[in-house]
Design a protein around this motif. Sequence first.
Motif, PDB file in Angstrom:
ATOM      1  N   PRO A   1       0.802  -1.224   0.000  1.00  0.00           N
ATOM      2  CA  PRO A   1       0.000   0.000   0.000  1.00  0.00           C
ATOM      3  C   PRO A   1       0.835   1.275   0.000  1.00  0.00           C
ATOM      4  O   PRO A   1       0.481   2.260  -0.621  1.00  0.00           O
ATOM      5  N   ALA A   2       1.965   1.255   0.682  1.00  0.00           N
ATOM      6  CA  ALA A   2       2.775   2.470   0.790  1.00  0.00           C
ATOM      7  C   ALA A   2       3.302   2.928  -0.569  1.00  0.00           C
ATOM      8  O   ALA A   2       3.536   4.106  -0.790  1.00  0.00           O
ATOM      9  N   ILE A   3       3.476   1.984  -1.498  1.00  0.00           N
ATOM     10  CA  ILE A   3       4.044   2.319  -2.795  1.00  0.00           C
ATOM     11  C   ILE A   3       2.969   2.590  -3.834  1.00  0.00           C
ATOM     12  O   ILE A   3       3.062   3.525  -4.617  1.00  0.00           O
ATOM     13  N   HIS A   4       1.900   1.792  -3.829  1.00  0.00           N
ATOM     14  CA  HIS A   4       0.953   1.800  -4.944  1.00  0.00           C
ATOM     15  C   HIS A   4      -0.324   2.592  -4.680  1.00  0.00           C
ATOM     16  O   HIS A   4      -1.069   2.844  -5.608  1.00  0.00           O
ATOM     17  N   THR A   5      -0.621   2.942  -3.452  1.00  0.00           N
ATOM     18  CA  THR A   5      -1.826   3.708  -3.182  1.00  0.00           C
ATOM     19  C   THR A   5      -1.569   5.182  -3.442  1.00  0.00           C
ATOM     20  O   THR A   5      -0.696   5.773  -2.811  1.00  0.00           O
ATOM     21  N   PRO A   6      -2.321   5.790  -4.378  1.00  0.00           N
ATOM     22  CA  PRO A   6      -2.072   7.209  -4.674  1.00  0.00           C
ATOM     23  C   PRO A   6      -2.455   8.100  -3.504  1.00  0.00           C
ATOM     24  O   PRO A   6      -3.407   7.825  -2.773  1.00  0.00           O
ATOM     25  N   THR A   7      -1.735   9.162  -3.340  1.00  0.00           N
ATOM     26  CA  THR A   7      -2.008  10.115  -2.278  1.00  0.00           C
ATOM     27  C   THR A   7      -3.081  11.089  -2.735  1.00  0.00           C
ATOM     28  O   THR A   7      -2.973  11.653  -3.820  1.00  0.00           O
ATOM     29  N   PRO A   8      -4.147  11.284  -1.930  1.00  0.00           N
ATOM     30  CA  PRO A   8      -5.190  12.236  -2.320  1.00  0.00           C
ATOM     31  C   PRO A   8      -4.607  13.622  -2.537  1.00  0.00           C
ATOM     32  O   PRO A   8      -3.735  14.077  -1.797  1.00  0.00           O
ATOM     33  N   ALA A   9      -5.071  14.271  -3.596  1.00  0.00           N
ATOM     34  CA  ALA A   9      -4.588  15.612  -3.919  1.00  0.00           C
ATOM     35  C   ALA A   9      -5.732  16.606  -3.849  1.00  0.00           C
ATOM     36  O   ALA A   9      -6.899  16.254  -3.948  1.00  0.00           O
TER      37      ALA A   9
ATOM     38  N   TYR B   1     -17.420  25.154 -17.968  1.00  0.00           N
ATOM     39  CA  TYR B   1     -17.079  25.909 -16.763  1.00  0.00           C
ATOM     40  C   TYR B   1     -18.004  25.520 -15.603  1.00  0.00           C
ATOM     41  O   TYR B   1     -17.549  25.319 -14.473  1.00  0.00           O
ATOM     42  N   PHE B   2     -19.300  25.400 -15.868  1.00  0.00           N
ATOM     43  CA  PHE B   2     -20.260  24.991 -14.843  1.00  0.00           C
ATOM     44  C   PHE B   2     -19.870  23.636 -14.244  1.00  0.00           C
ATOM     45  O   PHE B   2     -19.945  23.438 -13.027  1.00  0.00           O
TER      46      PHE B   2
ATOM     47  N   GLN C   1     -16.109  21.091  -8.126  1.00  0.00           N
ATOM     48  CA  GLN C   1     -14.979  21.650  -7.387  1.00  0.00           C
ATOM     49  C   GLN C   1     -13.636  21.211  -7.981  1.00  0.00           C
ATOM     50  O   GLN C   1     -12.662  20.986  -7.272  1.00  0.00           O
ATOM     51  N   PHE C   2     -13.632  21.075  -9.310  1.00  0.00           N
ATOM     52  CA  PHE C   2     -12.387  20.861 -10.045  1.00  0.00           C
ATOM     53  C   PHE C   2     -11.775  22.227 -10.363  1.00  0.00           C
ATOM     54  O   PHE C   2     -12.483  23.232 -10.368  1.00  0.00           O
ATOM     55  N   PRO C   3     -10.481  22.279 -10.648  1.00  0.00           N
ATOM     56  CA  PRO C   3      -9.881  23.565 -11.032  1.00  0.00           C
ATOM     57  C   PRO C   3     -10.620  24.154 -12.237  1.00  0.00           C
ATOM     58  O   PRO C   3     -10.661  23.531 -13.303  1.00  0.00           O
ATOM     59  N   PRO C   4     -11.214  25.327 -12.117  1.00  0.00           N
ATOM     60  CA  PRO C   4     -12.016  25.876 -13.228  1.00  0.00           C
ATOM     61  C   PRO C   4     -11.215  26.150 -14.482  1.00  0.00           C
ATOM     62  O   PRO C   4     -11.768  26.140 -15.582  1.00  0.00           O
TER      63      PRO C   4
ATOM     64  N   LEU D   1     -11.353  23.781 -20.630  1.00  0.00           N
ATOM     65  CA  LEU D   1     -11.157  23.546 -22.063  1.00  0.00           C
ATOM     66  C   LEU D   1     -10.599  22.148 -22.356  1.00  0.00           C
ATOM     67  O   LEU D   1     -10.417  21.785 -23.512  1.00  0.00           O
ATOM     68  N   ARG D   2     -10.373  21.344 -21.335  1.00  0.00           N
ATOM     69  CA  ARG D   2      -9.891  19.981 -21.551  1.00  0.00           C
ATOM     70  C   ARG D   2     -11.034  19.024 -21.920  1.00  0.00           C
ATOM     71  O   ARG D   2     -10.798  17.851 -22.208  1.00  0.00           O
TER      72      ARG D   2
END
Length: 301
Positions: free
Chosen positions: A59-67, A248-249, A255-258, A262-263
């Motif tokens: 788990p220490a290697i493969h579990t992604p850290t929440p961002a 944009y909405f 609550q994603f980076p606004p 355009l992605r």
Amino acid sequence: MSYRKTLKLVCGFAGGSAVLVLAAAAADSRGYFGELRGEAASRWSRFTVLQAAQPAWTPAIHTPTPAGHAWDFNWDKREPSALINGKKTNTPAAEDPSSEQDNSKPKATRNILLIRHSQYNLSGTVDKERILTPLGREQAEFTGKRLAALGLKYDVMIHSSMARATETANIISKHLSGVDLLSCDLLREGAPIEPVPPVTHWKPDAVQYHEDGARIEAAFRRYIHRADPKQKEDSYEIIVCHANVIRYFVCRALQFPPEGWLRMGLNNGSITWLTIRPSGRVALRTLGDAGFMPPDKLTRT
């Protein structure tokens, strides 16, 4: 020395998964994996060897850290406890303060279906000339039929005041009898915020971002929020507008980076469905759904 002992020694000294696979493959060909024979035995033995060759999971290697930041339940400034704690009340001291909070809690879910306008005349120099193409009118018919087929009880349809969105809404409304049709200038197309990463083919100036961004953010605050506490039943509202506004909405609601708006890409006449729970939780049910149209009718202009 027996073949089993040889296999054990080779795997032990080599310590590598590649040697393990090669040695086991040789053992499989000689029938050392038991009584199973034929294709079934071969599949079983290869699966077992491939499993054994994988590195151990840690788990220490493969579990992604929440961002990023934690979810803000008061994103629309309508969280009940925040409303009560942030205002002065004349509630008698003997009255249970929890009852006031219960009365201010939303109880219904809002469903907001964001429709991108259909294909339009790109050569028009002013808005009134940028009307739908024949294909665009077909697309609007498909969208109207799809919304009708969903069998939902729509409360209202609001549309941008631009020609292409107005015409799209008028065509859709033919399939949704009894649904009120309203126009709103806040929903007009524009440049909500400078995109990241930047693009080379579209570069509005700082003034346009400043003006359009404030207007589109105002539209978000007007239309994207949890239900009023007085609302008793779940609602279904349609908003016909533009790709930039919808993208944009979606970023703001989730609550994603606004600046990432355009992605995403949206087809003409597509349906994007946001659900806002009484708790303030938001879910994206569909993004740019256009699967109800034939492939030769799909465009993104």
